[in-house]
Design an enzyme around this catalytic site. Structure first.
Site, PDB file in Angstrom:
ATOM      1  N   ASP A   1      -4.143   0.729 -10.308  1.00 58.33           N
ATOM      2  CA  ASP A   1      -3.806  -0.825 -10.473  1.00 58.33           C
ATOM      3  C   ASP A   1      -5.349  -1.397 -10.726  1.00 58.33           C
ATOM      4  O   ASP A   1      -5.446  -2.151 -11.927  1.00 58.33           O
ATOM      5  CB  ASP A   1      -3.405  -1.434  -9.398  1.00 58.33           C
ATOM      6  CG  ASP A   1      -1.867  -0.935  -9.046  1.00 58.33           C
ATOM      7  OD1 ASP A   1      -1.499   0.160  -9.586  1.00 58.33           O
ATOM      8  OD2 ASP A   1      -1.146  -1.705  -8.324  1.00 58.33           O
TER       9      ASP A   1
ATOM     10  N   GLU B   1      -1.871   5.353   2.742  1.00 56.75           N
ATOM     11  CA  GLU B   1      -1.813   5.144   1.273  1.00 56.75           C
ATOM     12  C   GLU B   1      -3.118   5.679   0.920  1.00 56.75           C
ATOM     13  O   GLU B   1      -2.944   6.251  -0.358  1.00 56.75           O
ATOM     14  CB  GLU B   1      -1.816   3.701   1.158  1.00 56.75           C
ATOM     15  CG  GLU B   1      -1.452   3.308  -0.199  1.00 56.75           C
ATOM     16  CD  GLU B   1      -1.378   1.539  -0.369  1.00 56.75           C
ATOM     17  OE1 GLU B   1      -0.890   1.215  -1.363  1.00 56.75           O
ATOM     18  OE2 GLU B   1      -1.452   0.873   0.411  1.00 56.75           O
TER      19      GLU B   1
END
Length: 442
Positions: free
Chosen positions: A173, A409
């Site tokens: 991202d 994550e």
């Protein structure tokens, strides 16, 4: 550190079991309550080791959201009324597109096309080859349609290189690769549609997420796509963010190769994926390879220029067997350099951004931390070039991180980092899934 493989495997399976909602496996318990595109692919690999039916169910659910033009959305939204995520279906307004399905609701962009090589991996792991072959026959035309969409609508110069039109499509991202293109976008924050971020639920982690300025640009692009009714030609003419990414195209190359294998197994005509495969490899080497820097650059189609940023995305074409052996050896030198900490005992492999960059941030999303999925892709690539020593280091570092900190994550790459090693949300499905895949190798 010493790892108990059986205990770690059981813990990883528990993560996947707990994130299964009856229809698909969520990326994480709360932060990501829907189904994400490339997450589903990595998760299916992990599930296939102990529950092939669930792995197939995950992929079927994902492809239930495929658009009529072949585009496979970044998000397929679930039906949980309590699942709060931005941007949700009301913001995407996928119904504006004539190609979008009525149900399920989806986002209007895609993600790296991992599904070809994921399907082949599921077939390799299946004990019942007959059932697995039937699944390949079911899914093969759907993945072919996705690749055909990419080469038809995302390769405007027919050069074999697919562009992404939003940072979320690249899967990384807030990568430094996107900085220059985003910074050039002249937007008025006051003119943006109103929105409220849902990714800042954990105040401690808020500083690790993309900035508000980043999000304004993400929202600007989504709003642009909505105004274009998600028509690809209109978006190409209007969108200021058109990037040919080496990670995306490297993954595409590997999945092209898998489609050739699957098509051959099924007795299909493989002329089309063969042509895609050869052209993409040639184009990546002709246009994106940087001999001096020893990795692959991204290319900004809108501004017609290379993006010379040192990120691990430039190493990912290894997984698609894009470089020749000599190029791969040069890439190994880069990985072994202080840029990525390859010879530094104080660094976990592999940081996503050069450790020598002035703006490297060890805990900020894609701007320095270690991500398990990219390590898995890197490992696969290194093994394809018989670089087993470095591959095993990448694998062992990844397993050590998860055994030490949990299935987070992403991870701070510093061995002696102050505070927690794990970053972002915990009980993250693809970390658990790829851990299972590594452990199965012994």
């Amino acid at each position: 550190m010493d790892i108990d493989p059986q205990q770690l495997r059981e813990q990883a399976i528990a993560v996947l079991d707990n994130n299964w909602n009856g229809r698909f496996t969520k990326p994480a318990p709360s932060l990501y309550p829907h189904q994400w595109n490339w997450d589903a692919g990595f998760i299916a690999i992990g599930n296939a080791h102990h529950n092939l039916e669930r792995a197939m169910a995950d992929l079927r659910h994902l492809f239930s959201g495929q658009w009529a033009n072949g585009m496979l959305p970044q998000i397929v939204f679930g039906d949980d009324p309590n699942a709060r995520y931005f941007p949700g279906p009301d913001f995407w307004q996928g119904h504006r597109s004539a190609h979008a399905p009525q149900r399920p609701a989806t986002s209007g962009i895609s993600m790296p096309p991992v599904h070809g090589f994921v399907l082949w991996r599921l077939y390799e792991l299946a004990a019942d080859k007959s059932a697995a072959r039937a699944f390949l026959k079911e899914m093969y035309p759907k993945v072919m349609a996705l690749h055909r969409y990419l080469y038809t609508y995302r390769d405007p110069h027919e050069e074999g290189l697919v562009y992404i039109r939003h940072p979320w499509e690249g899967g990384t991202d807030n990568s430094p690769i996107w900085d220059a293109a985003l910074a050039r976008m002249a937007i008025d924050p006051d003119a943006l549609p109103p929105y409220e971020r849902k990714d800042l639920q954990n105040p401690k982690a808020a500083a690790h997420r993309p900035t508000q300025q980043d999000y304004d640009r993400y929202v600007y692009l989504v709003d642009l796509f909505r105004k274009c009714d998600y028509e690809d030609d209109a978006i190409f003419k209007a969108c200021p963010f058109l990037i040919q990414d080496p990670l995306f195209n490297g993954v595409l190359s590997w999945s092209n190769e898998a489609l050739i294998q699957i098509g051959s197994l099924l007795g299909e005509d493989i002329a089309e994926p063969l042509q895609w495969h050869e052209l993409t490899i040639w184009a990546m080497n002709d246009k994106l390879w940087d001999e001096e820097r020893g990795l692959y650059n991204a290319y900004d189609l809108y501004h017609d220029e290379l993006i010379p940023v040192h990120t691990s995305s430039g190493l990912m074409p290894l997984c698609g067997q894009v470089p020749d052996q000599e190029q791969a050896e040069r890439m190994l030198q880069v990985l072994e350099s202080s840029m990525f900490g390859g010879t530094d005992q104080g660094i976990w492999l592999c940081p996503t951004y050069s450790l020598l960059a002035q703006d490297v941030d060890y805990q900020k999303y894609w701007r320095g931390p270690v991500w398990i999925n990219l390590n898995w892709l890197l490992y696969q690539g290194l093994m394809r070039y018989d670089m087993a020593d470095m591959a095993q280091r990448v694998k062992q570092h990844s397993l050590d991180l998860m055994a030490r900190s949990g299935f987070y994550e992403y991870f701070d790459p510093r061995v002696d980092t102050p505070g927690e090693q794990g970053c972002g949300t915990d009980r993250f499905s693809w970390s658990a899934a790829l851990c299972i895949d590594w452990l199965a190798e012994g």
